[in-house]
Design a protein around this motif. Structure first.
Motif, PDB file in Angstrom:
ATOM      1  N   VAL A 192       3.072  -2.596   6.113  1.00  0.00           N
ATOM      2  CA  VAL A 192       2.276  -2.198   7.283  1.00  0.00           C
ATOM      3  C   VAL A 192       1.385  -1.012   6.924  1.00  0.00           C
ATOM      4  O   VAL A 192       0.190  -0.985   7.264  1.00  0.00           O
ATOM      5  N   ALA A 193       1.949  -0.037   6.236  1.00  0.00           N
ATOM      6  CA  ALA A 193       1.166   1.138   5.849  1.00  0.00           C
ATOM      7  C   ALA A 193       0.015   0.763   4.923  1.00  0.00           C
ATOM      8  O   ALA A 193      -1.097   1.296   5.038  1.00  0.00           O
ATOM      9  N   ARG A 194       0.263  -0.162   4.026  1.00  0.00           N
ATOM     10  CA  ARG A 194      -0.752  -0.559   3.044  1.00  0.00           C
ATOM     11  C   ARG A 194      -1.876  -1.386   3.665  1.00  0.00           C
ATOM     12  O   ARG A 194      -3.056  -1.195   3.334  1.00  0.00           O
ATOM     13  N   VAL A 195      -1.531  -2.284   4.578  1.00  0.00           N
ATOM     14  CA  VAL A 195      -2.528  -3.217   5.112  1.00  0.00           C
ATOM     15  C   VAL A 195      -3.232  -2.678   6.355  1.00  0.00           C
ATOM     16  O   VAL A 195      -4.448  -2.844   6.503  1.00  0.00           O
ATOM     17  N   LEU A 196      -2.481  -2.031   7.251  1.00  0.00           N
ATOM     18  CA  LEU A 196      -3.058  -1.668   8.545  1.00  0.00           C
ATOM     19  C   LEU A 196      -3.502  -0.217   8.672  1.00  0.00           C
ATOM     20  O   LEU A 196      -4.497   0.066   9.348  1.00  0.00           O
ATOM     21  N   LEU A 197      -2.766   0.714   8.066  1.00  0.00           N
ATOM     22  CA  LEU A 197      -3.136   2.117   8.259  1.00  0.00           C
ATOM     23  C   LEU A 197      -4.556   2.437   7.801  1.00  0.00           C
ATOM     24  O   LEU A 197      -5.279   3.167   8.503  1.00  0.00           O
TER      25      LEU A 197
END
Length: 267
Positions: A192-197
């Protein structure tokens, strides 16, 4: 098949896609009679002549204008196409609505026709949606525009089932399983951190799906707290996350749940 589920207090929730919304209300009105609408920008209620009701929780921040006071919506107006299956069947023939029957929606509008038009227009707005699906041992994260996934990542980690045996070996097994679950959830959080943040500021909405406990664990991740706090209230029920499941979730994220309650039986 239409997705339905039982809801607390009686009734059923039906998932309805934007392009089927007009046809759904055609069939609902054919079955239950003329409608009266009321509600708020975030929750609409359509009450039929026979006492049935259909309530819609409006996603993506609600309608931009208050639907206003109650007003009549006749079956004659909605019946613009041949009747389809009953109103609980969202898989019936598509209903074609004459564009001349559509009415602009504005402040103070009382006609439920305008409320339905406003709801459809609101749902039809192209949106960039971040999607997070997670269950114990698997995740799928992506960005979708108009219901189509543009970027994504999907992964799985081994998490053993629960051990029913007792003794010291049971304790060791439980610790190993907890460690496996921790690794799996950390991997989901990293995804999630890699794709969305990096693109969080471009997201119009965040939609979640999967296991409630796993999602709560992600919410506890300080990196993700602000992002996930923006999530839509509805959590999609999904099987083990895979890319195909993410593609389906991207389409489902644009739908609404209509909670239908049948009229009380005659005494």
């Amino acid at each position: 098949m239409a997705r339905t589920r039982e809801v607390a207090g009686g009734g059923r929730a039906v998932e309805v896609e934007p392009e089927r919304l007009a046809g759904w209300f055609v069939r609902f009105t054919d079955r239950h009679g003329d409608l009266v609408a009321d509600g708020t920008p975030r929750r609409l209620r359509f009450r039929a002549a026979d006492g049935a009701s259909a309530e819609v929780a409006v996603p993506f921040g609600g309608l931009p204008v208050d639907p206003g006071r109650a007003g009549p919506l006749t079956a004659a107006f909605l019946n613009v196409a041949a009747p389809g299956p009953n109103d609980m069947d969202a898989d019936g023939p598509q209903t074609t609505v004459d564009a001349n029957h559509l009415h602009p929606y504005g402040p103070g509008a009382a006609d439920p026709r305008a409320v339905l038009d406003a709801l459809h227009a609101h749902l039809a707005v192209p949106r960039r949606v971040g999607i997070v699906l997670v269950r114990l041992g698997g995740y799928s994260v992506g960005v979708a525009v108009g219901g189509v996934v543009e970027t994504s990542t999907t992964g799985a980690r081994l998490v053993h089932g629960r051990n029913r045996k007792g003794g010291s070996s049971s304790g060791r097994f439980a610790r190993r399983r907890d460690n496996q679950a921790r690794v799996a959830l950390d991997a989901a959080g990293d995804a999630v951190a890699r794709v969305l943040l990096p693109v969080a500021d471009t997201m119009d909405a965040i939609v979640l799906g999967g296991d409630a406990a796993a999602l709560d664990d992600l919410r506890a991740d300080r990196r993700l707290a602000a992002l996930l706090a923006r999530a839509e209230p509805r959590v999609l029920d999904v099987p083990e996350p895979r890319r195909a499941v993410l593609d389906e979730a991207a389409r489902r994220a644009l739908a609404v749940e209509v909670v239908v309650r049948e009229p009380a039986p005659d005494p």
